[in-house]
Design an enzyme around this catalytic site. Structure first.
Site, PDB file in Angstrom:
ATOM      1  N   GLY A 120       0.816  -1.203   0.000  1.00 49.52           N
ATOM      2  CA  GLY A 120       0.000   0.000   0.000  1.00 49.52           C
ATOM      3  C   GLY A 120       0.848   1.251   0.000  1.00 49.52           C
ATOM      4  O   GLY A 120       2.000   1.255  -0.435  1.00 49.52           O
ATOM      5  N   SER A 121       0.290   2.323   0.537  1.00 48.89           N
ATOM      6  CA  SER A 121       0.928   3.631   0.459  1.00 48.89           C
ATOM      7  C   SER A 121       2.055   3.761   1.476  1.00 48.89           C
ATOM      8  O   SER A 121       2.069   3.094   2.523  1.00 48.89           O
ATOM      9  CB  SER A 121      -0.100   4.738   0.696  1.00 48.89           C
ATOM     10  OG  SER A 121      -0.503   4.763   2.048  1.00 48.89           O
ATOM     11  N   THR A 122       2.972   4.669   1.191  1.00 44.84           N
ATOM     12  CA  THR A 122       4.088   4.905   2.098  1.00 44.84           C
ATOM     13  C   THR A 122       3.638   5.454   3.450  1.00 44.84           C
ATOM     14  O   THR A 122       4.128   4.988   4.492  1.00 44.84           O
ATOM     15  CB  THR A 122       5.095   5.853   1.430  1.00 44.84           C
ATOM     16  OG1 THR A 122       5.568   5.240   0.221  1.00 44.84           O
ATOM     17  CG2 THR A 122       6.281   6.133   2.346  1.00 44.84           C
ATOM     18  N   GLY A 144       2.424   2.564   5.408  1.00 43.43           N
ATOM     19  CA  GLY A 144       3.542   1.703   5.768  1.00 43.43           C
ATOM     20  C   GLY A 144       4.327   2.243   6.946  1.00 43.43           C
ATOM     21  O   GLY A 144       4.741   1.488   7.840  1.00 43.43           O
ATOM     22  N   GLU A 189       5.503  -3.387   1.053  1.00 44.98           N
ATOM     23  CA  GLU A 189       5.736  -2.939  -0.320  1.00 44.98           C
ATOM     24  C   GLU A 189       4.993  -1.615  -0.485  1.00 44.98           C
ATOM     25  O   GLU A 189       3.766  -1.572  -0.504  1.00 44.98           O
ATOM     26  CB  GLU A 189       5.231  -3.959  -1.342  1.00 44.98           C
ATOM     27  CG  GLU A 189       5.505  -3.525  -2.772  1.00 44.98           C
ATOM     28  CD  GLU A 189       5.073  -4.552  -3.800  1.00 44.98           C
ATOM     29  OE1 GLU A 189       5.321  -4.317  -5.002  1.00 44.98           O
ATOM     30  OE2 GLU A 189       4.485  -5.577  -3.407  1.00 44.98           O
ATOM     31  N   CYS A 244       2.269  -0.451  -8.669  1.00 46.12           N
ATOM     32  CA  CYS A 244       3.336   0.214  -7.922  1.00 46.12           C
ATOM     33  C   CYS A 244       4.653   0.282  -8.685  1.00 46.12           C
ATOM     34  O   CYS A 244       5.484   1.138  -8.382  1.00 46.12           O
ATOM     35  CB  CYS A 244       3.535  -0.464  -6.569  1.00 46.12           C
ATOM     36  SG  CYS A 244       3.885  -2.233  -6.659  1.00 46.12           S
TER      37      CYS A 244
END
Length: 480
Positions: free
Chosen positions: A228-230, A233, A250, A284
């Site tokens: 998913g998104s940073t 994360g 990831e 991604c």
């Protein structure tokens, strides 16, 4: 079309998800509201983790031999094979990804399960180690209950991939799909039940960030696999750090492509257009920034927008569509904002004009601007094109900002292009191509920089779900 009920699965039983916030799931092709969302309660999250903990502790799944687990996974694979078209249509509605692509994902889910089971059988749970006294064994032991946090852009493929390798390794899991794409996970849990996987081994919770935060913060969750998104994360890493939960994350990356001086511009433009428009721009590892000799920059930009214009843009449920809408309104709005910010920074903005007016469509866009581009990840059908004076500058720009997942190099001299690729900060660098699939069955890719933790080579994914334990008779007479 019938939509699966948004149930919570605990201990092999489907329960109503009782929480509601008034939001709806929409058809991204029209903007039409389809069904209201539903969320698990925090009490249900707690019970789902409890069920996974009990199933881990009593060994009802990890206590089976890999060959026995493989039989159940084979039954689940066959169940999913029979529902491939239904899954493909639900994924196309949840993500905006064209049906021609979601059919590939839906049709491959069974193979993913069979491959994970095969790898686990070949590896085994126990291996004899060389030792002069004999009787020393390496055991692969699942860490414990594992949270699987799923993205919205490839709903069934990611749910099945993570679940397949976790189960093949003997782990118990609790899945949390994106609130934007919950339907595939529902079908997967039905299949898990029908395939005879023991109750409690796989649970499912529904909802948004609050449910996800409760799941990953639970002290009983020993490992977390998330795509998913940073920002998400980072939040998961912070929640997991005090107890040192194992992490596979990831995250995002503004993947760069370098077009060398000897590259065929028309071929490069076609490949780059394919890459950035796959999954409606929502994957991604798509190319996000292109760096080309400054004298050829404008020519490449015109070739790219012409290639964009040749793609069929339309409903994700239409067999002929090559580029569908983005998954939800906020995703389109963020892309609009990023395009406006690039224009305000001086970019020449080229966009495709023939785009449906209804739904969450974003006009495929080429933004021409030198420099590193935006700091935040661009996740949709938009490509930044900038110039460089020499390849040292190209590498410096390519390695600037949020990078680490993928990179691309185009050039007639393939060896020279590959050598240039080794200078990029990226876990995977493709020369003269932008395919989604791995270049080799033995591929192994780490997430570099801020793009995450871990990697997603298949053997690496299988290894993530277990720790290594050595048990045996100690050597006699050692000096220390």
């Amino acid at each position: 079309m019938t939509f699966p009920a948004l149930c919570t699965w605990i201990g092999g039983v489907a329960e109503e998800s009782p929480e509601a916030d008034g939001s709806w799931l929409h058809d991204p092709n029209t903007g039409e509201a389809l069904v209201p969302t539903a969320s698990s309660s925090l009490e249900q999250v707690d019970r789902a983790v409890s069920a996974a903990r009990r199933a881990h502790d009593d060994g009802r799944w990890r206590g089976l031999a890999p060959e026995e687990r493989a039989v159940r996974l084979g039954a689940l694979a066959a169940w999913l094979d029979d529902r491939a078209e239904e899954i493909a249509r639900l994924d196309a509605l949840n993500s905006g990804v064209p049906l021609a692509v979601t059919r590939l994902f839906g049709g491959a889910n069974g193979a993913t399960l069979r491959d994970a089971a095969r790898r686990a059988v070949v590896r085994g749970d126990v291996a004899e180690l060389p030792a002069e006294q004999g009787g020393v064994r390496l055991h692969r032991v699942p860490w414990g209950p594992t949270a699987l946090i799923l993205p919205w852009n490839a709903p069934s493929a990611m749910a099945v991939k993570k679940t397949a390798f976790a189960l093949a390794a003997g782990a118990t899991v609790v899945l949390k799909p994106s609130s934007f794409s919950p339907w595939s996970a529902q079908l997967l849990l039905e299949g898990v039940h029908e395939a005879g996987v023991p109750d409690g081994v796989v649970g499912l919770v529904q909802g948004g960030g609050g449910v996800g935060r409760a799941l990953v913060a639970d002290e009983r969750i020993a490992a977390i696999s998330m795509t998913g998104s940073t920002p998400t994360g980072r939040a998961i890493a912070a929640a997991a750090a005090p107890r040192f939960a194992r992490l596979q994350l990831e995250l995002g990356s503004n993947n760069a492509a370098i077009v060398r001086a000897d590259a065929d511009l028309e071929q490069a433009a076609e490949a780059l257009a394919d890459g950035v428009l796959k999954l409606s721009g929502q994957w991604c590892e798509a190319p996000r920034r292109v760096l080309v000799d400054r004298a050829r920059r404008d020519e490449l930009a015109r070739l790219l927008i012409a290639a964009f214009a040749r793609r069929t843009i339309g409903s994700s449920l239409d067999d002929a569509t090559e580029v569908g809408p983005v998954a939800f309104a906020a995703r389109r709005d963020e892309l609009d904002d990023q395009r406006d910010r690039l224009a305000a920074a001086g970019a020449e903005v080229l966009r495709v004009s023939a785009v449906p007016e209804r739904g969450w469509f974003f006009a495929p866009t080429v933004a021409v601007l030198d420099g590193p581009g935006l700091a935040d990840e661009v996740f949709g059908p938009m490509l930044l094109v900038g110039g460089y004076d020499d390849e040292d500058e190209a590498v410096r720009l390519a390695n600037t900002g949020q990078v680490g997942l993928a990179g691309y190099v185009f050039g007639a001299d393939q060896e020279g292009a590959a050598a240039l690729g080794t200078r990029l900060v990226a876990g995977e660098v493709k020369v003269n191509g932008t395919s989604v699939l791995d270049m080799s069955p033995a591929s192994a890719q780490s997430f570099f920089g801020a793009s995450g933790l871990g990697g997603h080579g298949d053997d690496d994914v299988l290894d993530f779900f277990t720790g290594k334990q050595v048990v045996g008779t100690d050597r006699a007479g050692l000096p220390l």
